[in-house]
Scaffold this motif. Structure first.
Motif, PDB file in Angstrom:
ATOM      1  N   UNK A 169      -1.069   3.464  12.010  1.00  0.00           N
ATOM      2  CA  UNK A 169      -2.121   2.441  11.453  1.00  0.00           C
ATOM      3  C   UNK A 169      -1.524   1.504  10.496  1.00  0.00           C
ATOM      4  N   UNK A 170      -0.312   1.191  10.309  1.00  0.00           N
ATOM      5  CA  UNK A 170       0.191   0.390   9.240  1.00  0.00           C
ATOM      6  C   UNK A 170      -0.267  -0.984   9.626  1.00  0.00           C
ATOM      7  N   UNK A 171      -0.622  -1.718   8.475  1.00  0.00           N
ATOM      8  CA  UNK A 171      -1.325  -3.210   8.839  1.00  0.00           C
ATOM      9  C   UNK A 171      -0.295  -4.041   9.161  1.00  0.00           C
ATOM     10  N   UNK A 172      -0.505  -4.982   9.908  1.00  0.00           N
ATOM     11  CA  UNK A 172       0.574  -6.063  10.284  1.00  0.00           C
ATOM     12  C   UNK A 172       0.845  -7.104   8.913  1.00  0.00           C
ATOM     13  N   UNK A 173       2.135  -7.841   8.986  1.00  0.00           N
ATOM     14  CA  UNK A 173       2.456  -8.480   7.584  1.00  0.00           C
ATOM     15  C   UNK A 173       1.827  -9.853   7.854  1.00  0.00           C
ATOM     16  N   UNK A 174       1.788 -10.178   6.504  1.00  0.00           N
ATOM     17  CA  UNK A 174       1.577 -11.732   6.231  1.00  0.00           C
ATOM     18  C   UNK A 174      -0.092 -12.242   6.277  1.00  0.00           C
ATOM     19  N   UNK A 175      -0.931 -11.031   6.051  1.00  0.00           N
ATOM     20  CA  UNK A 175      -2.179 -11.273   5.918  1.00  0.00           C
ATOM     21  C   UNK A 175      -2.597 -10.841   4.610  1.00  0.00           C
ATOM     22  N   UNK A 176      -1.961 -10.500   3.680  1.00  0.00           N
ATOM     23  CA  UNK A 176      -2.189 -10.198   2.066  1.00  0.00           C
ATOM     24  C   UNK A 176      -2.533  -8.897   1.829  1.00  0.00           C
ATOM     25  N   UNK A 177      -2.356  -7.933   2.684  1.00  0.00           N
ATOM     26  CA  UNK A 177      -2.689  -6.405   2.500  1.00  0.00           C
ATOM     27  C   UNK A 177      -2.049  -5.885   1.453  1.00  0.00           C
ATOM     28  N   UNK A 178      -2.738  -5.312   0.560  1.00  0.00           N
ATOM     29  CA  UNK A 178      -1.938  -4.656  -0.497  1.00  0.00           C
ATOM     30  C   UNK A 178      -1.106  -3.442  -0.232  1.00  0.00           C
ATOM     31  N   UNK A 179       0.003  -3.341  -0.703  1.00  0.00           N
ATOM     32  CA  UNK A 179       0.883  -2.166  -0.494  1.00  0.00           C
ATOM     33  C   UNK A 179       1.724  -1.639  -1.800  1.00  0.00           C
ATOM     34  N   UNK A 180       1.802  -0.575  -1.865  1.00  0.00           N
ATOM     35  CA  UNK A 180       2.662   0.063  -2.981  1.00  0.00           C
ATOM     36  C   UNK A 180       4.276  -0.038  -2.673  1.00  0.00           C
ATOM     37  N   UNK A 181       4.872  -0.456  -3.481  1.00  0.00           N
ATOM     38  CA  UNK A 181       6.375  -0.449  -3.436  1.00  0.00           C
ATOM     39  C   UNK A 181       7.354   0.482  -4.003  1.00  0.00           C
ATOM     40  N   UNK A 182       6.702   1.141  -5.126  1.00  0.00           N
ATOM     41  CA  UNK A 182       7.405   2.285  -5.810  1.00  0.00           C
ATOM     42  C   UNK A 182       6.631   3.329  -6.085  1.00  0.00           C
ATOM     43  N   UNK A 183       7.253   4.356  -6.736  1.00  0.00           N
ATOM     44  CA  UNK A 183       6.608   5.530  -7.064  1.00  0.00           C
ATOM     45  C   UNK A 183       5.759   5.283  -8.203  1.00  0.00           C
ATOM     46  N   UNK A 184       5.826   4.355  -9.251  1.00  0.00           N
ATOM     47  CA  UNK A 184       4.970   4.163 -10.275  1.00  0.00           C
ATOM     48  C   UNK A 184       3.707   3.369  -9.848  1.00  0.00           C
ATOM     49  N   UNK A 236       6.996  -7.500   1.810  1.00  0.00           N
ATOM     50  CA  UNK A 236       7.340  -8.004   0.374  1.00  0.00           C
ATOM     51  C   UNK A 236       6.805  -9.378  -0.110  1.00  0.00           C
ATOM     52  N   UNK A 237       6.877 -10.301   0.646  1.00  0.00           N
ATOM     53  CA  UNK A 237       6.397 -11.426   0.107  1.00  0.00           C
ATOM     54  C   UNK A 237       4.762 -11.567  -0.131  1.00  0.00           C
ATOM     55  N   UNK A 238       4.027 -10.609   0.950  1.00  0.00           N
ATOM     56  CA  UNK A 238       2.700 -10.373   0.276  1.00  0.00           C
ATOM     57  C   UNK A 238       2.259  -9.996  -0.974  1.00  0.00           C
ATOM     58  N   UNK A 239       3.288  -8.968  -1.263  1.00  0.00           N
ATOM     59  CA  UNK A 239       3.112  -8.491  -2.799  1.00  0.00           C
ATOM     60  C   UNK A 239       3.620  -9.448  -3.941  1.00  0.00           C
ATOM     61  N   UNK A 240       4.481 -10.158  -3.418  1.00  0.00           N
ATOM     62  CA  UNK A 240       5.109 -11.115  -4.505  1.00  0.00           C
ATOM     63  C   UNK A 240       3.982 -12.265  -4.650  1.00  0.00           C
ATOM     64  N   UNK A 241       3.203 -12.626  -3.700  1.00  0.00           N
ATOM     65  CA  UNK A 241       2.162 -13.510  -3.936  1.00  0.00           C
ATOM     66  C   UNK A 241       0.993 -12.743  -4.581  1.00  0.00           C
ATOM     67  N   UNK A 242       0.974 -11.540  -4.978  1.00  0.00           N
ATOM     68  CA  UNK A 242      -0.121 -11.042  -5.629  1.00  0.00           C
ATOM     69  C   UNK A 242      -1.110 -10.133  -5.023  1.00  0.00           C
ATOM     70  N   UNK A 243      -0.736  -9.723  -4.015  1.00  0.00           N
ATOM     71  CA  UNK A 243      -1.810  -8.991  -3.145  1.00  0.00           C
ATOM     72  C   UNK A 243      -1.912  -7.521  -3.877  1.00  0.00           C
ATOM     73  N   UNK A 244      -1.017  -6.950  -4.330  1.00  0.00           N
ATOM     74  CA  UNK A 244      -1.289  -5.478  -5.137  1.00  0.00           C
ATOM     75  C   UNK A 244      -2.060  -5.617  -6.239  1.00  0.00           C
ATOM     76  N   UNK A 245      -1.302  -6.629  -7.038  1.00  0.00           N
ATOM     77  CA  UNK A 245      -1.995  -7.065  -8.325  1.00  0.00           C
ATOM     78  C   UNK A 245      -3.276  -7.500  -8.301  1.00  0.00           C
ATOM     79  N   UNK A 246      -3.844  -8.089  -7.396  1.00  0.00           N
ATOM     80  CA  UNK A 246      -5.049  -8.625  -7.038  1.00  0.00           C
ATOM     81  C   UNK A 246      -6.197  -7.186  -6.901  1.00  0.00           C
ATOM     82  N   UNK A 247      -5.380  -6.568  -6.097  1.00  0.00           N
ATOM     83  CA  UNK A 247      -6.113  -5.242  -5.831  1.00  0.00           C
ATOM     84  C   UNK A 247      -6.699  -4.624  -6.775  1.00  0.00           C
TER      85      UNK A 247
END
Length: 358
Positions: free
Chosen positions: A334-349, A149-160
């Protein structure tokens, strides 16, 4: 002390907030940002090495006001703390989740002119990605899930979404495939134990969670309903479902237990089919993530087991660590490890928006 406060005060955007949920937990994350944040952190944080802080680098050390005469809450060498610089005058502070540690840090920063706010005010209100990430982060119960969740708080999905180059590194199909796990960061992995009566399912459940949650007995049919027990394996929250033994029975209550057991296994994320003999394992077509477990190996010769079966002893603990890894591994794939900034979706929207980029 008042001189330090005057040096940092005077701007409404100097804020500090606890980003993880309130209450005792394994780890807490505190965010601080605004003009003077770097100086405030430098005044309070003693890094383990002398190299300068750089953006997105994890630095270990202790929190102790260099100008404060009182003892630090982190004078105990067993306590540790992590500071993560995120850019100009913005930092994350990762500390023990207890109230004493977080209160000390927040108090020190507030005494230096930073305004305490809640996590929603700390997040940029116009950034929907940050808002959603904060909601998920606040509900995460382990350090591992919080790191995603921290990766996404730092903007991983937004940057994607904003940067086509990021979509070359992680495809829309990757995000869709990973959503099976990323949409469930705040929920435990449901693991059903199912098998014939008296093969040690309840004893195995107790061994896996580390305490006696289920009643055990040598008599077959002791478990009549679905019993739940929560724990953490390999950094992931897990909920074990101890089921009634599967067999033909004319006894009404036991028959209802068997029906509930089959339904619980159908709805579980991972199914452990447990045996204590060489008889065929239970299996249904809709059990996509299945682990076959041979229990009571302390009573059976090792030669009876074949590849693809997790051999364990709920009584001695043999094979339990390997079973822990197998449960988490079959869920993550094959889920990626945390802390490397991989984008992930967190809700259905967010998932629906990704589907438009296929």
């Amino acid at each position: 002390m008042s001189g330090d406060r005057d040096a940092f005060s005077g701007a409404s955007d100097r804020v500090v907030a606890r980003l993880t949920s309130a209450g005792r937990s394994a780890v807490a994350v505190i965010g601080v940002r605004g003009p003077g944040a770097a100086n405030a952190v430098a005044l309070c944080f003693r890094a383990a090495t002398s190299s300068p802080l750089r953006a997105n680098q994890i630095r270990y050390g202790v929190w102790s006001r260099s100008d404060a005469p009182e003892a630090s809450a982190f004078d105990d060498p067993g306590e540790s703390l992590v500071v993560v610089p995120l850019g100009d005058d913005q930092f994350e502070i990762h500390c023990h989740g207890g109230s004493a540690a977080t209160k000390r840090i927040m108090t020190d920063l507030c005494s230096l002119g930073f305004r305490k706010v809640d996590g929603f005010e700390f997040a940029e209100p116009e950034d929907e990605f940050v808002r959603v990430a904060h909601q998920v982060l606040a509900a995460c119960t382990t350090r591992t899930t919080a790191a995603y969740a921290l990766d996404q708080l730092r903007g991983a999905l937004r940057d994607w979404f904003r940067n086509p180059a990021r979509r070359q590194q992680t495809s829309a199909d990757d995000l869709i495939r990973h959503s099976r796990v990323s949409l469930r960061l705040t929920q435990p992995i449901c693991v059903a134990l199912i098998g014939p009566p008296n093969v040690g399912k309840s004893t195995l459940t107790n061994a896996l969670v580390g305490f006696d949650r289920s009643i055990t007995s040598a008599a077959a049919g002791t478990t009549r309903d679905v019993l739940q027990a929560d724990t953490v394996l390999e950094g992931w929250p897990v909920r074990f479902l101890d089921m009634a033994g599967i067999r033909q029975t004319d006894e009404a209550i036991e028959a209802e237990g068997v029906r509930r057991a089959r339904r619980g296994a159908d709805q579980a994320d991972v199914v452990l089919t447990v045996q204590d003999s060489a008889e065929p394992f239970l299996q249904q077509p809709n059990w996509q993530r299945l682990i076959r477990v041979q229990n009571k190996i302390d009573q059976c010769p090792q030669g009876d087991f074949v590849n693809g079966i997790q051999a364990v002893s709920a009584l001695t603990g043999e094979g339990l660590e390997e079973l822990h890894k197998a449960i988490v591994g079959v869920w993550l794939e094959d889920f990626p490890p945390p802390g490397i900034g991989v984008p992930l979706v967190l809700n259905q929207t967010q998932l629906d928006r990704v589907l438009l980029h296929r």
